[in-house]
Design a protein around this motif. Structure first.
Motif, PDB file in Angstrom:
ATOM      1  N   ARG A 170       0.857  -1.187   0.000  1.00 47.82           N
ATOM      2  CA  ARG A 170       0.000   0.000   0.000  1.00 47.82           C
ATOM      3  C   ARG A 170       0.890   1.233   0.000  1.00 47.82           C
ATOM      4  O   ARG A 170       1.743   1.399   0.872  1.00 47.82           O
ATOM      5  N   ILE A 171       0.660   2.108  -0.988  1.00 45.65           N
ATOM      6  CA  ILE A 171       1.481   3.309  -1.158  1.00 45.65           C
ATOM      7  C   ILE A 171       0.603   4.546  -1.025  1.00 45.65           C
ATOM      8  O   ILE A 171      -0.393   4.684  -1.760  1.00 45.65           O
ATOM      9  N   PHE A 172       0.948   5.435  -0.101  1.00 49.04           N
ATOM     10  CA  PHE A 172       0.248   6.705   0.031  1.00 49.04           C
ATOM     11  C   PHE A 172       0.957   7.735  -0.846  1.00 49.04           C
ATOM     12  O   PHE A 172       2.159   7.953  -0.716  1.00 49.04           O
ATOM     13  N   ILE A 173       0.180   8.358  -1.730  1.00 52.78           N
ATOM     14  CA  ILE A 173       0.722   9.341  -2.674  1.00 52.78           C
ATOM     15  C   ILE A 173       0.024  10.669  -2.447  1.00 52.78           C
ATOM     16  O   ILE A 173      -1.206  10.740  -2.438  1.00 52.78           O
ATOM     17  N   TYR A 174       0.823  11.709  -2.212  1.00 54.03           N
ATOM     18  CA  TYR A 174       0.259  13.036  -2.003  1.00 54.03           C
ATOM     19  C   TYR A 174       0.927  14.031  -2.937  1.00 54.03           C
ATOM     20  O   TYR A 174       2.154  14.113  -2.999  1.00 54.03           O
ATOM     21  N   GLN A 175       0.105  14.768  -3.690  1.00 52.62           N
ATOM     22  CA  GLN A 175       0.591  15.749  -4.664  1.00 52.62           C
ATOM     23  C   GLN A 175       1.629  15.130  -5.604  1.00 52.62           C
ATOM     24  O   GLN A 175       2.638  15.734  -5.945  1.00 52.62           O
ATOM     25  N   GLY A 176       1.344  13.898  -6.007  1.00 50.67           N
ATOM     26  CA  GLY A 176       2.194  13.205  -6.962  1.00 50.67           C
ATOM     27  C   GLY A 176       3.497  12.694  -6.398  1.00 50.67           C
ATOM     28  O   GLY A 176       4.394  12.301  -7.153  1.00 50.67           O
ATOM     29  N   ARG A 177       3.601  12.647  -5.086  1.00 49.84           N
ATOM     30  CA  ARG A 177       4.839  12.234  -4.423  1.00 49.84           C
ATOM     31  C   ARG A 177       4.566  11.075  -3.474  1.00 49.84           C
ATOM     32  O   ARG A 177       3.556  11.070  -2.760  1.00 49.84           O
ATOM     33  N   ILE A 178       5.437  10.092  -3.441  1.00 46.21           N
ATOM     34  CA  ILE A 178       5.270   8.960  -2.540  1.00 46.21           C
ATOM     35  C   ILE A 178       5.488   9.420  -1.101  1.00 46.21           C
ATOM     36  O   ILE A 178       6.561   9.928  -0.761  1.00 46.21           O
ATOM     37  N   MET A 179       4.483   9.237  -0.259  1.00 44.24           N
ATOM     38  CA  MET A 179       4.625   9.588   1.157  1.00 44.24           C
ATOM     39  C   MET A 179       5.253   8.440   1.934  1.00 44.24           C
ATOM     40  O   MET A 179       6.179   8.629   2.703  1.00 44.24           O
ATOM     41  N   ASN A 180       4.717   7.233   1.737  1.00 43.80           N
ATOM     42  CA  ASN A 180       5.224   6.064   2.448  1.00 43.80           C
ATOM     43  C   ASN A 180       4.669   4.794   1.819  1.00 43.80           C
ATOM     44  O   ASN A 180       3.699   4.834   1.057  1.00 43.80           O
TER      45      ASN A 180
END
Length: 282
Positions: A170-180
């Protein structure tokens, strides 16, 4: 003029507020009313409560990651993102269309088994594709009863497994950037392959520009490749061991394997004290 902070900076402060639906106001954990106008707010809710929460935030002038329209687009990710495996979506009224059935045959050929699920996730399983071609089959009749509902057919693949279980991430993506990134586990420390990060970064760069920049991506590995399992709204997705909506990981591969997000422990008491089930993090 006040300097405008980014959401990633703001949410790291871990200020919790919730929406009192009865009074139609936002409050902090001490029941003090909070003004969210022009404030960056990160909504966290159950999926069925999310529309009301987003509507309240929008009405009160909050700055949020996604509009309802963008959230719906994330939910319909299969119409925007191309997977490695063969996959098509359709509505129930299409099963009697010869042209559509010919297309299904072109995509999947003689493969006897494919994976079928509803877009709303209330059904999934392996089916015998020959039943879809048979006019009087129980499968055709069942799908036809849901004429306006969306279904997804995809190639059956064997997900790789190791000592943790299925190799799903599971990948969290915010504003087109990998968060974690985290494996689908809440208890087992693990590392993340560098080639997975490369795959996700390439995928993000290939996604259509009109697709939301903030979402949760589920990926799995099969054979010697990775593929998209599904996408979900970042506002209503569960968080596994290394996932967080509060911080941008500086160690995506988990070199320090025991470095899990701080809120896994520190926010438990805060969440328990919040009276309303529609909680958000600012």
């Amino acid at each position: 003029m006040l300097k405008k902070t980014t959401l990633l900076e703001e949410i790291s402060k871990k200020i919790f507020i919730y929406y009192d639906e009865e009074e139609q106001v936002f409050k902090d954990e001490n029941d003090n009313q909070v003004n969210v106008h022009n404030k960056e707010v990160f909504p966290v809710s159950f999926i069925f409560q999310l529309p009301a929460l987003i509507e309240a935030l929008t009405k009160n002038g909050a700055i949020i990651p996604n509009t309802l329209e963008q959230i719906h687009m994330v939910e319909e990710w299969y119409n925007h993102i191309i997977t490695q495996r063969n996959m098509i979506s359709f509505t129930g009224d299409m099963v009697n269309d010869p042209e559509f059935l010919n297309y299904v045959y072109e995509v999947f050929g003689h493969n006897p088994e494919v994976f079928l699920k509803t877009a709303k996730k209330d059904y999934n399983g392996i089916i015998d594709l020959t039943e879809l071609y048979e006019e009087d089959s129980d499968l055709r009749k069942a799908i036809k009863l849901h004429e306006d509902e969306e279904f997804i057919l995809s190639e059956k693949v064997e997900v790789n497994e190791d000592e943790i279980g299925k190799e799903e991430y599971r990948i969290f993506i915010y504003q087109g950037r990998i968060m974690n990134i985290s494996r689908i586990t809440d208890t087992t420390y693990h590392t993340i392959p560098e080639d997975l990060i490369e795959y996700v970064e390439e995928l993000i760069s290939s996604i259509p520009r009109n697709f939301p920049k903030s979402f949760v991506l589920d990926v799995f590995s099969y054979g010697h490749m990775y593929d998209v399992l599904e996408c979900n709204p970042i506002e209503a997705s569960g968080r596994y061991l290394y996932n967080s909506v509060f911080s941008l990981s500086q160690d995506l591969t988990h070199t320090n394997i025991e470095s899990i997000p701080e809120e896994k422990d520190s926010t438990k008491e805060v969440w328990r004290n919040l009276r309303n089930s529609e909680k958000i993090c600012k």
